[in-house]
Motif scaffolding. Sequence first.
Motif, mmCIF file in Angstrom:
data_model
loop_
_atom_site.group_PDB
_atom_site.id
_atom_site.type_symbol
_atom_site.label_atom_id
_atom_site.label_comp_id
_atom_site.label_asym_id
_atom_site.label_seq_id
_atom_site.Cartn_x
_atom_site.Cartn_y
_atom_site.Cartn_z
ATOM 1 N N GLU A 25 -16.294 19.295 19.632
ATOM 2 C CA GLU A 25 -17.855 19.745 19.277
ATOM 3 C C GLU A 25 -17.335 20.884 18.609
ATOM 4 O O GLU A 25 -19.051 21.327 17.385
ATOM 5 N N TYR B 40 -18.670 19.027 14.955
ATOM 6 C CA TYR B 40 -19.905 18.752 14.886
ATOM 7 C C TYR B 40 -20.416 20.426 14.452
ATOM 8 O O TYR B 40 -21.113 20.240 13.117
ATOM 9 N N LEU C 142 -18.535 11.784 13.658
ATOM 10 C CA LEU C 142 -18.542 12.935 12.748
ATOM 11 C C LEU C 142 -19.516 12.178 12.008
ATOM 12 O O LEU C 142 -20.621 13.016 11.596
ATOM 13 N N VAL D 168 -23.345 12.960 13.193
ATOM 14 C CA VAL D 168 -23.898 14.211 13.437
ATOM 15 C C VAL D 168 -23.850 14.442 10.917
ATOM 16 O O VAL D 168 -24.758 15.510 11.249
#
Length: 531
Positions: free
Chosen positions: A96, A99, A125, A128
């Motif tokens: 997190e 991110y 990843l 994101v």
Amino acid sequence: MQTNIQAETARRRTFAIISHPDAGKTTLTEKLLLFGGAIQTAGAVKSNKIKKTATSDFMEIEKQRGISVATSVMTFEYNNLKINILDTPGHKDFAEDTYRTLTAVDSVILVIDCVKGVEEQTERLMEVCRMRDTPVIIFINKLDREGQNPFDLLDELEEKLSIRVRPMTWPVNMGSDFKGVYSLIEKKLYFFKANKTKVEADVLPIDLADDLLDTKVGVRDAAQLREDVELIDGVYDSFDRQAYLDGKLAPVFFGSAVNNFGVKELLEGFCDISPEPIARPTDKREVEPGEKNFSGFVFKIHANLDPRHRDRIAFLRICSGVFERNKFYHHTRLDKNVRFASPFSFMADSKSVVEEGFPGDVVGLYDTGTFKIGDTLTEGEELQFQGIPSFSPEIFKELVNLDPMKSKQLDKGIQQLTDEGVAQLFTLELGNRKIVGTVGELQFEVIQYRLENEYGAKCRWVPLNYTKACWITAENPVKLAEFIRLKGNQIAYDKDQNPVFLAESDWMLRMNEQNNPDVTFHLTSEFKVAV
Ligand code: G4P
């Protein structure tokens, strides 16, 4: 000052290196820093070694995280550019954090291990990155090992990462027979030699048709290279920088980070094509980096668990104007003015107080609980930066208070810890039960420890069998209310009182989506704005 802001912005490059653990991110970071002169010896970048800790002892990890504050942002100068590498934790339980860091960069370099190809964390990843169309450069690493066929690797990248790719260099063999890479742009052959300290490879400008190629790499490999390049030119469009900047096309470089091979070409390619700080969306308007007035947002908060140094550091990404030490800025969520006497910048192994910072820079601010992730500072304008969403956690547990006399402390503690971004807090309407969601088990230990040590509250965890939290909306409020009523105990509310549907599995989620076409399910909290 205006031209100064623009000139300073134009020379900033702020990016992150991302990879599945062990693909070579730390090694590559280190080599880039060596090129930039930011460190003198290999081994100076310790932060990612966190993942090497086999134990799940979080205090041990925390100790190392302490070291990692200094390496959270690594800055160096190269070709008159000021390059900021934002570090991302290698440990998967801190995904997190990664991110969120990705919300503060303008581009990324993705490292792939040529033996393993696209791995699980790589896909997540990249998802994101795609949310914000972040430009991506791919570095295929470990060419000194017997890897997969490079064409197969490119196919896998396109397929699994849903992005078009364009090779910029091309390997001549791999593994023990690895001879080097041919730069398709410069038309130069870089010869490989395993060497951990040398920074410049031997290089030969050469046309593929030249007979000298046969002499240099052997007839068989020369023929293969010619054939490969013909195929590349036939299959892939030529490199289109705009498509890269739009996040649609990823240029691909090949190399071996540990041998310092292909790293300089990667760095120079990065300097040539990567974006300078870009405009950023807010709830009111787009903020251009060249604007006179300062603005920025907090993307990460680091709390030190060491009782002797209980400091909290907020990481602020500057989006426009000039950030100045000791100047009052407007904290838009709290509607109050704040100033910072000792904001600091980060170097590879130290931090130092800064007088000013420009768009693209990250400053560290000592924080006593004023900030939560996503908070915005301005020179007075009421706006809030967007594109810093919460993502669905994967592990959910109910927080149970073990000491009824301390319920106030527990409430305050869990509120503050989740503001820091350690985990996400959801409240079930029924009985006001608190559910904590994270991406890693480690966070539960961290929370339990901190609640006890910092807030004097004792708790225990009851595992819940949810795997996804989806924010739900509907055009027709009646339909939403109906769904919420129907699902009762699977509905919780996030910290901003948005309703969230808790699903046991992807399958259950899909079923609910199918059966409730009037309700929209969002995997991130920021569904109202296009990011
Ligand atoms: P990460 O941050 O992505 O997790 O990876 P890291 O750089 O720590 O690299 C993981 C391992 O891969 C390290 O070995 C590193 O030396 C090795 N490595 C990196 N680049 C290359 C390369 O180009 N070729 C080969 N063959 N290996 C490479 P380790 O044994 O786990 O650690 P160490 O003792 O070498 O530090």
